[in-house]
Design an enzyme around this catalytic site. Sequence first.
Site, PDB file in Angstrom:
ATOM      1  N   HIS A 171      -2.838   6.643  -4.330  1.00 32.64           N
ATOM      2  CA  HIS A 171      -1.971   5.673  -3.399  1.00 32.64           C
ATOM      3  C   HIS A 171      -2.588   5.520  -1.954  1.00 32.64           C
ATOM      4  O   HIS A 171      -2.755   4.506  -1.662  1.00 32.64           O
ATOM      5  CB  HIS A 171      -0.364   6.320  -3.255  1.00 32.64           C
ATOM      6  CG  HIS A 171       0.268   5.589  -2.091  1.00 32.64           C
ATOM      7  ND1 HIS A 171       1.022   4.585  -2.609  1.00 32.64           N
ATOM      8  CD2 HIS A 171       0.229   5.562  -0.755  1.00 32.64           C
ATOM      9  CE1 HIS A 171       1.935   4.109  -1.332  1.00 32.64           C
ATOM     10  NE2 HIS A 171       1.272   4.595  -0.273  1.00 32.64           N
ATOM     11  N   GLU A 172      -3.207   6.457  -1.508  1.00 37.49           N
ATOM     12  CA  GLU A 172      -3.737   6.663  -0.305  1.00 37.49           C
ATOM     13  C   GLU A 172      -5.159   5.787  -0.359  1.00 37.49           C
ATOM     14  O   GLU A 172      -5.640   5.379   0.547  1.00 37.49           O
ATOM     15  CB  GLU A 172      -3.808   7.964   0.381  1.00 37.49           C
ATOM     16  CG  GLU A 172      -2.415   8.449   0.878  1.00 37.49           C
ATOM     17  CD  GLU A 172      -1.757   7.692   1.726  1.00 37.49           C
ATOM     18  OE1 GLU A 172      -2.368   6.965   2.519  1.00 37.49           O
ATOM     19  OE2 GLU A 172      -0.596   7.653   1.708  1.00 37.49           O
ATOM     20  N   HIS A 195      -4.790   2.116  -0.178  1.00 35.78           N
ATOM     21  CA  HIS A 195      -4.765   1.882   1.198  1.00 35.78           C
ATOM     22  C   HIS A 195      -6.243   1.607   1.532  1.00 35.78           C
ATOM     23  O   HIS A 195      -6.664   0.767   2.361  1.00 35.78           O
ATOM     24  CB  HIS A 195      -4.205   2.762   2.115  1.00 35.78           C
ATOM     25  CG  HIS A 195      -2.533   2.711   1.924  1.00 35.78           C
ATOM     26  ND1 HIS A 195      -1.812   1.478   2.108  1.00 35.78           N
ATOM     27  CD2 HIS A 195      -1.467   3.549   1.784  1.00 35.78           C
ATOM     28  CE1 HIS A 195      -0.487   1.574   1.985  1.00 35.78           C
ATOM     29  NE2 HIS A 195      -0.441   2.989   1.663  1.00 35.78           N
TER      30      HIS A 195
END
Length: 122
Positions: free
Chosen positions: A30-31, A34
């Site tokens: 997920h990170e 980003h």
Amino acid sequence: KPDEDGVVIDVNTLPGGNFAPYNEGITLVHEVGHWMGLYHTFQNGCNKAARKGDKVGDTPAVASPNFGCPPDDTDSCPGNKRQLKGNDLVHNYMDYGDDSCLTSFTYGQNKRMDRMWQKYRM
């Protein structure tokens, strides 16, 4: 600055950590999403015009984060005329479901990450 560029996660989100149900390593995926230019699938909720929310054309509008393992037919923005219609992408890495339920990026998200890599990381 290169020495300030990267991704930071809590070690307890890695496999074997104690942040269940977020301890299978998906927080890192997920990170990194980003870091590669992706926004949350629920960016700007149901009120976003097409491609204005998460800036990806193949992700339907999502009202708010999904938690746990919601059913595949979850549609938090039914009848929205300004956005791509469809069920919430409850298995998408850029939502907040349990690690065991998050399994995919869309084709459009993959293309956006590729474009961002070519523009900012090469």
